[in-house]
Design a protein around this motif. Sequence first.
Motif, PDB file in Angstrom:
ATOM      1  N   TYR A 139       0.846  -1.187   0.000  1.00  0.00           N
ATOM      2  CA  TYR A 139       0.000   0.000   0.000  1.00  0.00           C
ATOM      3  C   TYR A 139       0.886   1.243   0.000  1.00  0.00           C
ATOM      4  CZ  TYR A 139      -3.901  -3.120   0.928  1.00  0.00           C
ATOM      5  OH  TYR A 139      -4.840  -4.121   0.826  1.00  0.00           O
ATOM      6  N   ASP A 140       0.268   2.357  -0.400  1.00  0.00           N
ATOM      7  CA  ASP A 140       1.025   3.580  -0.609  1.00  0.00           C
ATOM      8  C   ASP A 140       1.850   3.966   0.617  1.00  0.00           C
ATOM      9  OD1 ASP A 140       1.349   6.057  -2.459  1.00  0.00           O
ATOM     10  OD2 ASP A 140       0.818   6.924  -0.519  1.00  0.00           O
ATOM     11  N   ALA A 141       1.269   3.870   1.812  1.00  0.00           N
ATOM     12  CA  ALA A 141       1.980   4.276   3.022  1.00  0.00           C
ATOM     13  C   ALA A 141       3.223   3.439   3.265  1.00  0.00           C
ATOM     14  CB  ALA A 141       1.049   4.185   4.229  1.00  0.00           C
ATOM     15  N   GLY A 142       3.265   2.225   2.736  1.00  0.00           N
ATOM     16  CA  GLY A 142       4.404   1.352   2.960  1.00  0.00           C
ATOM     17  C   GLY A 142       5.498   1.458   1.924  1.00  0.00           C
ATOM     18  N   VAL A 143       5.145   1.847   0.695  1.00  0.00           N
ATOM     19  CA  VAL A 143       6.137   1.851  -0.380  1.00  0.00           C
ATOM     20  C   VAL A 143       6.550   3.257  -0.813  1.00  0.00           C
ATOM     21  CG1 VAL A 143       5.353  -0.374  -1.243  1.00  0.00           C
ATOM     22  CG2 VAL A 143       4.409   1.715  -2.235  1.00  0.00           C
ATOM     23  N   ARG A 144       5.787   4.278  -0.432  1.00  0.00           N
ATOM     24  CA  ARG A 144       6.188   5.649  -0.774  1.00  0.00           C
ATOM     25  C   ARG A 144       7.256   6.104   0.215  1.00  0.00           C
ATOM     26  NH1 ARG A 144       3.784  10.040  -3.400  1.00  0.00           N
ATOM     27  NH2 ARG A 144       1.840   8.849  -3.659  1.00  0.00           N
TER      28      ARG A 144
END
Length: 315
Positions: A139-144
């Motif tokens: 998810y975005d919070a983990g990979v951004r």
Amino acid sequence: EIDPVIQKLGAEHHPDRPFFLHLSYVDPHDPYDPPEPYSEMFRPDEMPDPLPRRWAGSKALEKKRAFAGFEEIAGDVAAVRELRALFHGSVRLIDDQLGRVVRFLEGRGLWENTVFLFTTDHGELLGDHELITKGVAHYDAGVRCPLIVCGAGVVPGVSARLSCTLDFCPTFCEWAGLAHLPPLEGRSFAGACRGEASPGWRDVTVESDHVPELHPSVRSIVTDDGWRLTVFGESGYGELFDLNADPAEQRNLYFDEAYTGKKVALLERHVRAYLRPLQVQSYRNLPVQRGRRHRAAPGFGLRDDVLQLGAETDP
């Protein structure tokens, strides 16, 4: 202490000699336990609520939800808010330590001739989607990840281009003035830091996890036009999100027949992205002529127009 580090680099005794410093912090990291006063610096009621869970049927995500016993509080918004407040305290702690480095460089007259780059190796889910830390949940919070560059020759601005850690090596080499590099997967973003346009940059970036004893292979691509496709190495589960229309990743379109065409197109881009490293010549296998390694042309012959390794022309 900062002074002994700089002295070890020789900056004190050789002020005209370039130096490179890699400074790594563990925090912010679980178990999210910053020291005082950082542990009390942010209030849980000031923290945003976590994003709801909108997934089902993934063994990998079920295991991730159970990581470190998080499933016991995954649905407890108050507990997650407290965890988030402690995380923000850890972030502020690192901010303050980086500020010390910047002030030191400024005080020694080194700032105007130093490029300062800050990044991380991953993000943190912090209860979003009822998941914690990093890993298989792309998810975005983990990979951004943050990527902040400032200092010598850097033009202020914000870039929405995709980048990844493969780009750091050629960027650092360009800043160091190295003209001849082996074939690399990454591309330098030094030009972007100078405010230059870079047409045809990168259309996808890739994320993957593979820990056989914990979960099957999980592979994702994020595209420059705002889509994320994730293929789980387990029976039947996948994720497809339109990040422009659904930035909170609440509507999984992977099983929606109306998006079958889009899914197929992204699966093809997914395959091409994973084949791309095979197109980069391995340095140890490059042909040697007159004691130097050279790039090889298709058919394994030496290129007549590229005799020096690392010339401007791409292989």
